[in-house]
Scaffold this motif. Sequence first.
Motif, mmCIF file in Angstrom:
data_model
loop_
_atom_site.group_PDB
_atom_site.id
_atom_site.type_symbol
_atom_site.label_atom_id
_atom_site.label_comp_id
_atom_site.label_asym_id
_atom_site.label_seq_id
_atom_site.Cartn_x
_atom_site.Cartn_y
_atom_site.Cartn_z
ATOM 1 N N VAL A 124 0.885 -1.167 0.000
ATOM 2 C CA VAL A 124 0.000 0.000 0.000
ATOM 3 C C VAL A 124 0.921 1.213 0.000
ATOM 4 N N PRO A 125 1.319 1.705 -1.182
ATOM 5 C CA PRO A 125 2.314 2.776 -1.244
ATOM 6 C C PRO A 125 1.932 3.976 -0.382
ATOM 7 N N TYR A 126 2.859 4.355 0.488
ATOM 8 C CA TYR A 126 2.710 5.443 1.453
ATOM 9 C C TYR A 126 1.342 5.429 2.138
ATOM 10 N N GLY A 127 0.768 4.223 2.287
ATOM 11 C CA GLY A 127 -0.445 4.026 3.070
ATOM 12 C C GLY A 127 -1.725 4.535 2.461
ATOM 13 N N LEU A 128 -1.746 4.831 1.163
ATOM 14 C CA LEU A 128 -2.915 5.452 0.527
ATOM 15 C C LEU A 128 -3.568 4.480 -0.444
ATOM 16 N N PHE A 129 -4.867 4.247 -0.274
ATOM 17 C CA PHE A 129 -5.573 3.391 -1.222
ATOM 18 C C PHE A 129 -7.026 3.835 -1.350
ATOM 19 N N SER A 130 -7.675 3.350 -2.405
ATOM 20 C CA SER A 130 -9.039 3.768 -2.719
ATOM 21 C C SER A 130 -10.051 2.813 -2.116
ATOM 22 N N SER A 131 -11.309 3.258 -2.101
ATOM 23 C CA SER A 131 -12.382 2.393 -1.614
ATOM 24 C C SER A 131 -12.496 1.144 -2.477
ATOM 25 N N TYR A 188 -9.997 -16.150 -0.365
ATOM 26 C CA TYR A 188 -8.713 -16.855 -0.345
ATOM 27 C C TYR A 188 -8.095 -16.984 1.040
ATOM 28 N N ASP A 189 -8.630 -16.279 2.037
ATOM 29 C CA ASP A 189 -8.039 -16.320 3.369
ATOM 30 C C ASP A 189 -9.107 -16.768 4.363
ATOM 31 N N ARG A 190 -9.035 -16.289 5.592
ATOM 32 C CA ARG A 190 -10.002 -16.683 6.617
ATOM 33 C C ARG A 190 -10.871 -15.506 7.048
ATOM 34 N N GLY A 191 -11.115 -14.592 6.090
ATOM 35 C CA GLY A 191 -12.069 -13.526 6.342
ATOM 36 C C GLY A 191 -11.518 -12.290 7.015
ATOM 37 N N TYR A 192 -10.175 -12.136 7.041
ATOM 38 C CA TYR A 192 -9.601 -10.930 7.638
ATOM 39 C C TYR A 192 -8.235 -10.651 7.023
ATOM 40 N N GLY A 193 -7.738 -9.442 7.263
ATOM 41 C CA GLY A 193 -6.384 -9.058 6.889
ATOM 42 C C GLY A 193 -5.710 -8.380 8.056
ATOM 43 N N HIS A 194 -4.410 -8.177 7.941
ATOM 44 C CA HIS A 194 -3.622 -7.583 9.031
ATOM 45 C C HIS A 194 -2.808 -6.420 8.489
ATOM 46 N N PHE A 195 -3.056 -5.214 9.001
ATOM 47 C CA PHE A 195 -2.276 -4.042 8.601
ATOM 48 C C PHE A 195 -0.998 -3.959 9.426
ATOM 49 N N THR A 196 0.105 -3.626 8.750
ATOM 50 C CA THR A 196 1.435 -3.680 9.351
ATOM 51 C C THR A 196 1.977 -2.284 9.641
ATOM 52 N N GLN A 201 2.531 0.141 6.717
ATOM 53 C CA GLN A 201 1.321 0.599 6.041
ATOM 54 C C GLN A 201 0.850 -0.387 4.965
ATOM 55 N N ASN A 202 1.367 -1.607 4.995
ATOM 56 C CA ASN A 202 0.929 -2.656 4.081
ATOM 57 C C ASN A 202 -0.165 -3.489 4.731
ATOM 58 N N ILE A 203 -0.702 -4.451 3.967
ATOM 59 C CA ILE A 203 -1.647 -5.412 4.512
ATOM 60 C C ILE A 203 -1.148 -6.824 4.210
ATOM 61 N N GLN A 204 -1.332 -7.720 5.175
ATOM 62 C CA GLN A 204 -0.897 -9.104 5.034
ATOM 63 C C GLN A 204 -2.094 -10.051 5.138
ATOM 64 N N PHE A 205 -2.032 -11.122 4.339
ATOM 65 C CA PHE A 205 -2.971 -12.226 4.470
ATOM 66 C C PHE A 205 -2.183 -13.440 4.941
ATOM 67 N N ASN A 206 -2.660 -14.059 6.009
ATOM 68 C CA ASN A 206 -1.889 -15.099 6.691
ATOM 69 C C ASN A 206 -2.216 -16.524 6.278
ATOM 70 N N TRP A 207 -3.262 -16.742 5.445
ATOM 71 C CA TRP A 207 -3.671 -18.109 5.182
ATOM 72 C C TRP A 207 -3.937 -18.397 3.707
ATOM 73 N N PRO A 208 -3.311 -17.758 2.756
ATOM 74 C CA PRO A 208 -3.604 -18.098 1.358
ATOM 75 C C PRO A 208 -3.001 -19.445 0.969
ATOM 76 N N GLU A 209 -3.648 -20.132 0.067
ATOM 77 C CA GLU A 209 -3.106 -21.374 -0.485
ATOM 78 C C GLU A 209 -2.097 -21.019 -1.562
ATOM 79 N N LEU A 210 -0.940 -21.635 -1.531
ATOM 80 C CA LEU A 210 0.136 -21.283 -2.450
ATOM 81 C C LEU A 210 -0.336 -21.312 -3.910
ATOM 82 N N ALA A 211 -1.071 -22.329 -4.276
ATOM 83 C CA ALA A 211 -1.506 -22.471 -5.666
ATOM 84 C C ALA A 211 -2.440 -21.350 -6.094
#
Length: 560
Positions: free
Chosen positions: A58-65, A78-86, A89-99
């Motif tokens: 998320v470049p310099y923490g700015l993104f659109s709706s 693709y995940d378990r219904g949530y994300g994690h902001f770091t 200022q990025n966001i991480q998904f902890n449970w995606p399937e590699l494929a």
Amino acid sequence: MYRYDDYDQRLVDERVAQFRDQTRRYLAGELSEDEFRPLRLQNGLYVQRHAPMLRIAVPYGLFSSAQLRTLADIARRYDRGYGHFTTRQNIQFNWPELAKVPEILAQLATVQMHAIQTSGNCIRNITSDAFAGVAADELIDPRPWCEILRQWSSFHPEFAHLPRKFKFAVNGAKEDRAVIQAHDIGLDVVKNDAGEIGFRVLVGGGLGRTPIIGEEIAAFVPWQHIVTYCESILRVYNLHGRRDNKYKARIKILVKALGIEEFRRQVEAEWAFHKNGPSTLTEAEVARVAAHFVDPAYESLPATDAGYASLLDENKPFAAWVKRNVRAHKVPGYASVTISLKKTGVPPGDITESQMELVADLADAYSYGEVRATHQQNLVLADVRQSDLFKVWQSLRDAGLATPNIGLLTDIISCPGGDYCALANAKSIPIANAIQERFDNLDYLYDIGEIELNISGCMNACGHHHVGHIGVLGVDKNGEEWYQVTIGGDQGNKAAIGKVIGPSFAAAEMPDVVTHLIETYIANRHEDERFVDTVRRIGIEPFKAHVYGNRQTEKKVAHA
């Protein structure tokens, strides 16, 4: 905000196609783990404790709706219904399937997002002030300069394999809300006596195993030459940075080894060859990028809305939220709202897919369709009319996003820790939750006042524990999880590294430790003095004595 041109879109689309084929070959056994590792890291994909983790830029923490809705859809599909902001200022998904990761990247590309350079030994996501462009104390909007640096650093072949990861932060306000002193390169956008725009450049800051506050290498670099100057810094680092020991590979180690004067001399010598080279900025290029960051069509409003002022008097919960979560805006009649992702019992920085969609809806209805992520792991609606604040608060409250704790003890910064990260020595989230539960009393929090508590699960310091007023670091002692505590750290204009108060503590002790630190502060503080100011004035010894004295008493009682 910046919109891709055809060139940007083609680069991202081609990277998606490349990684799709690389993933196919890996899963088919045509690429070994060692061959696949650098390829996945180039696309933000880590192997965590339980599953892959995908970090999205998320470049310099700015993104659109629209981008936030896409992130919500990815969390759901693709995940378990949530994300994690770091803290970057990025966001991480902890449970995606590699494929399925190539499918995620392809979907991100449709809304001008990617995961490129969110990992690996390259220039990472460039961070900045979450209130850029709207802050009342802003001198120069840093966002165009962040975007210029982002475009310059993306896919830069010379800096794709640095000795270690490399982090920029850019500030343009009187108050540094980007922690520029704790970055490999920190940039302050300034004006000289002639009114010309340039940059004060700091170098060699960083946290991790060896926390160091950056030093000024240049008081003023004209805007035309900021890219060539940064290139010169990176070339000196690329030439001399350690590659035989990852713990001594960061630029901060090189700057300390050479000394700032010698490092400056080498950078200036390198710069002499490239100062007016191809990377020299032109007015036309700066204008092209800056055109993406014009003010929205603000209305002409009174400085204080009468209905809003009345609601503040009538509704105490709303007034408490405004006091902690609403900031002044440069335009009369508007305000900036910080959305707390620190509700007690929820991992700091986590947000569900339904909450993401709600925030996107609020952004469209009340804040010109934009959202910001802060390095404190919260979100911001930057341009809300005062007359709309009550409606925004009601919607956030109903969704569990209106905790009025910004800047208070429970507004904890925390990395995912041992619950997810394979590098962690200890869990972070349970410690954060236990402290939040202990101090889940808003009246008491308001009495304590502003205090920053940061938690990291290992020495990599993703939770920025070194610069917390109270810092907590997870350590491994004979296979058990323990926690080292520092106090007196700070970010902003008076950035400082905290000092260790003594031997580490068991997980179960941590709420009591924080309680005793707060008790010492309350007993010794002067009127209107923050926790960190009291620590600076009286030193760490009174805190240490109270914490460890009570620890011995509690142990005796427990064994009685």
